[in-house]
Design a protein around this motif. Structure first.
Motif, PDB file in Angstrom:
ATOM      1  N   GLY A 149       0.895  -1.328  -0.090  1.00 20.08           N
ATOM      2  CA  GLY A 149      -0.065   0.080   0.116  1.00 20.08           C
ATOM      3  C   GLY A 149       0.780   1.293   0.050  1.00 20.08           C
ATOM      4  O   GLY A 149       0.422   2.315   0.606  1.00 20.08           O
ATOM      5  N   MET A 150       1.782   1.162  -0.624  1.00 23.04           N
ATOM      6  CA  MET A 150       2.876   2.463  -0.731  1.00 23.04           C
ATOM      7  C   MET A 150       2.607   3.150  -2.144  1.00 23.04           C
ATOM      8  O   MET A 150       2.685   2.487  -3.247  1.00 23.04           O
ATOM      9  N   SER A 151       2.593   4.412  -2.005  1.00 23.17           N
ATOM     10  CA  SER A 151       2.426   5.384  -3.191  1.00 23.17           C
ATOM     11  C   SER A 151       3.671   5.232  -3.844  1.00 23.17           C
ATOM     12  O   SER A 151       4.786   4.852  -3.449  1.00 23.17           O
ATOM     13  N   GLU A 152       3.489   5.771  -5.099  1.00 19.16           N
ATOM     14  CA  GLU A 152       4.881   5.826  -6.044  1.00 19.16           C
ATOM     15  C   GLU A 152       5.982   6.556  -5.224  1.00 19.16           C
ATOM     16  O   GLU A 152       7.144   6.424  -5.582  1.00 19.16           O
ATOM     17  N   ASP A 153       5.695   7.737  -4.438  1.00 15.32           N
ATOM     18  CA  ASP A 153       6.753   8.586  -4.038  1.00 15.32           C
ATOM     19  C   ASP A 153       6.938   7.916  -2.665  1.00 15.32           C
ATOM     20  O   ASP A 153       7.484   8.873  -1.731  1.00 15.32           O
ATOM     21  N   GLY A 154       6.487   6.790  -2.120  1.00 10.27           N
ATOM     22  CA  GLY A 154       6.876   6.316  -0.870  1.00 10.27           C
ATOM     23  C   GLY A 154       5.940   6.610   0.272  1.00 10.27           C
ATOM     24  O   GLY A 154       6.255   6.318   1.473  1.00 10.27           O
ATOM     25  N   ARG A 155       4.889   7.137  -0.152  1.00 10.42           N
ATOM     26  CA  ARG A 155       3.822   7.548   0.996  1.00 10.42           C
ATOM     27  C   ARG A 155       3.070   6.342   1.214  1.00 10.42           C
ATOM     28  O   ARG A 155       2.605   5.613   0.641  1.00 10.42           O
ATOM     29  N   ARG A 193      -0.395   4.641   1.872  1.00 11.57           N
ATOM     30  CA  ARG A 193      -1.594   4.831   1.154  1.00 11.57           C
ATOM     31  C   ARG A 193      -2.940   4.584   2.131  1.00 11.57           C
ATOM     32  O   ARG A 193      -2.988   3.663   2.810  1.00 11.57           O
ATOM     33  N   ILE A 194      -3.803   5.486   2.214  1.00 10.87           N
ATOM     34  CA  ILE A 194      -4.807   5.366   3.393  1.00 10.87           C
ATOM     35  C   ILE A 194      -6.238   5.598   2.541  1.00 10.87           C
ATOM     36  O   ILE A 194      -5.937   6.718   1.723  1.00 10.87           O
ATOM     37  N   THR A 195      -7.111   4.706   2.796  1.00  6.34           N
ATOM     38  CA  THR A 195      -8.412   5.054   2.344  1.00  6.34           C
ATOM     39  C   THR A 195      -9.360   5.232   3.350  1.00  6.34           C
ATOM     40  O   THR A 195      -9.274   4.601   4.244  1.00  6.34           O
ATOM     41  N   ALA A 196      -9.943   6.432   3.332  1.00  6.56           N
ATOM     42  CA  ALA A 196     -11.164   6.805   4.319  1.00  6.56           C
ATOM     43  C   ALA A 196     -12.368   7.064   3.825  1.00  6.56           C
ATOM     44  O   ALA A 196     -12.515   7.451   2.531  1.00  6.56           O
ATOM     45  N   THR A 197     -13.647   6.610   4.597  1.00  5.38           N
ATOM     46  CA  THR A 197     -14.849   6.528   3.998  1.00  5.38           C
ATOM     47  C   THR A 197     -15.279   8.158   3.968  1.00  5.38           C
ATOM     48  O   THR A 197     -15.725   8.657   2.873  1.00  5.38           O
ATOM     49  N   THR A 198     -15.246   8.712   4.948  1.00  6.16           N
ATOM     50  CA  THR A 198     -15.870  10.284   5.279  1.00  6.16           C
ATOM     51  C   THR A 198     -14.988  11.207   5.213  1.00  6.16           C
ATOM     52  O   THR A 198     -13.724  10.880   5.556  1.00  6.16           O
ATOM     53  N   GLN A 240     -17.282  -0.150  -8.237  1.00  4.91           N
ATOM     54  CA  GLN A 240     -16.115  -0.985  -8.442  1.00  4.91           C
ATOM     55  C   GLN A 240     -14.893  -0.156  -8.128  1.00  4.91           C
ATOM     56  O   GLN A 240     -13.850  -0.433  -7.665  1.00  4.91           O
ATOM     57  N   GLY A 241     -14.989   1.303  -8.448  1.00  5.11           N
ATOM     58  CA  GLY A 241     -13.734   1.961  -8.360  1.00  5.11           C
ATOM     59  C   GLY A 241     -13.498   2.195  -6.774  1.00  5.11           C
ATOM     60  O   GLY A 241     -12.362   2.359  -6.442  1.00  5.11           O
ATOM     61  N   ARG A 256      -6.334  -1.025  -2.720  1.00  5.50           N
ATOM     62  CA  ARG A 256      -4.930  -0.697  -2.823  1.00  5.50           C
ATOM     63  C   ARG A 256      -4.415   0.072  -1.872  1.00  5.50           C
ATOM     64  O   ARG A 256      -3.227   0.473  -1.505  1.00  5.50           O
ATOM     65  N   ALA A 257      -4.953   0.343  -0.570  1.00  9.56           N
ATOM     66  CA  ALA A 257      -4.620   1.124   0.578  1.00  9.56           C
ATOM     67  C   ALA A 257      -4.105   0.243   1.633  1.00  9.56           C
ATOM     68  O   ALA A 257      -4.043  -1.045   1.630  1.00  9.56           O
TER      69      ALA A 257
END
Length: 334
Positions: free
Chosen positions: A51-57, A59-64, A98-99, A106-107
């Motif tokens: 779950g790391m982004s391309e720049d090394g951060r 990745r967090i997904t939040a609902t609201t 689906q998106g 991916r988070a």
């Protein structure tokens, strides 16, 4: 005899070769699938790396928006935060596309409100918990500070906890502790940013209280489209009345409209409020009904209830949203 034996061996050899060929083909087909399964298992076990982004951060997904804002404020430069439900979106009725599922998949970490705020989407989040950290920010809140409810799908407690700023600090602490646990390399940074954010929330609490103190006691009645402001009313000494119940999934009828209209007339209430995530027509109908009874009621303004404002605006942050609500209420009811 020899000819017969030779014939038997010759018939066996092609059959054996064919069987061996089928086994080889089977190995060719199944070995990559087995390796893929092992690779996926390894990725699931190492969710942070996946779950790391391309720049090394991280990745967090939040609902609201409220939950995402806490993650963004505390995570700072070390996180990439994606919000599923944007401005004007009602979380009670939200259906994941689906998106949205791909954003969850991916988070490295998923944060959500909990207390059945997300309705049926809770089932998806529970399934995701088998693969990665999926954290309800309300999970550590003292249950004796939650408002109980028996309304159907809304669950055991009112989920609109962010309207009590001091109670929302518990959600911020849960985000902070999760980030420190799952990303120990940056734990000290999360600690520092979490403490800063908690101090800002304490200042926000005092700001809201001061604004509500400007309203005469008899005028502290907040009438909205649905009963989302119970925690706000309890924390800041405001009587709260909603046309709908705690969840907007519950329908309201003509009797609810007439009952609220009569309440406004009898109490002499001069202002009601619409919400950014709900159609305004229900409150407009009540205003019109009161006018027919000879009582003038104004729309006091638009409040943010289940969703924040547009990104890049003050109302697009939790602190800015709460200040907007407090200012709007104070100006209309003073």
């Amino acid at each position: 005899m020899n000819t017969s034996a030779t014939t038997t061996d010759e018939t066996r050899i092609p059959a054996f070769a064919a069987e061996r060929g089928r086994r080889n083909v089977s190995r060719i087909v199944w070995m990559p699938l087995l390796l893929l399964a092992l690779l996926l298992a390894g990725c699931s076990a190492n969710g942070i790396a996946q779950g790391m982004s391309e720049d090394g951060r991280l990745r967090i997904t939040a609902t609201t928006g409220m939950v995402a804002d806490a993650a963004r404020e505390i995570g700072g430069e070390h996180v990439e935060v994606t919000t599923l439900m944007g401005p004007g979106v009602d979380p009670h009725l939200f259906k994941a596309s689906q998106g949205d599922i791909r954003k969850l998949d991916r988070a490295a970490i998923i944060f959500y409100g909990g207390l059945h705020l997300e309705g049926n989407m809770t089932r998806i989040l529970e399934k995701m918990a088998a693969q990665k950290p999926v954290v309800a920010v309300t999970e550590q809140m003292p249950r004796d500070r939650l408002i109980g409810t028996g309304e159907g799908e809304s669950g055991e407690y009112d989920p609109h906890v962010w309207f009590d700023v001091q109670l929302w600090t518990s959600a911020a602490k849960t985000v902070q502790e999760t980030l420190m646990r799952e990303d120990p390399a940056n734990a000290e940074r999360y600690r520092e940013q979490g403490e800063r954010y908690l101090n800002e929330l304490e200042e926000l609490h005092r700001y809201v209280q001061n604004r509500m103190d400007e309203i005469p006691q008899e005028g502290r009645v907040l009438v909205t489209a649905h009963d989302a402001f119970g925690y706000f009313g309890r924390a800041y000494g405001v009587e709260v009345v909603g046309l709908q119940g705690i969840s907007t999934a519950a329908e309201f009828g003509a009797r609810d409209v007439s009952t609220l209209r009569d309440y406004l007339v009898e109490r002499g209430i001069r202002a009601v409020f619409v919400e950014s995530s709900l159609p305004a027509r229900s409150m407009q109908a009540i205003v019109a009904g009161a006018a027919q009874r000879g009582h003038e009621v104004a729309i006091g303004g638009e409040l943010f209830s289940d969703a924040m404002g547009e990104p890049g605006t003050d109302e697009g942050t939790y602190i800015g949203m709460v200040k907007h609500n407090a200012d709007t209420i104070a100006e209309a009811l003073r």
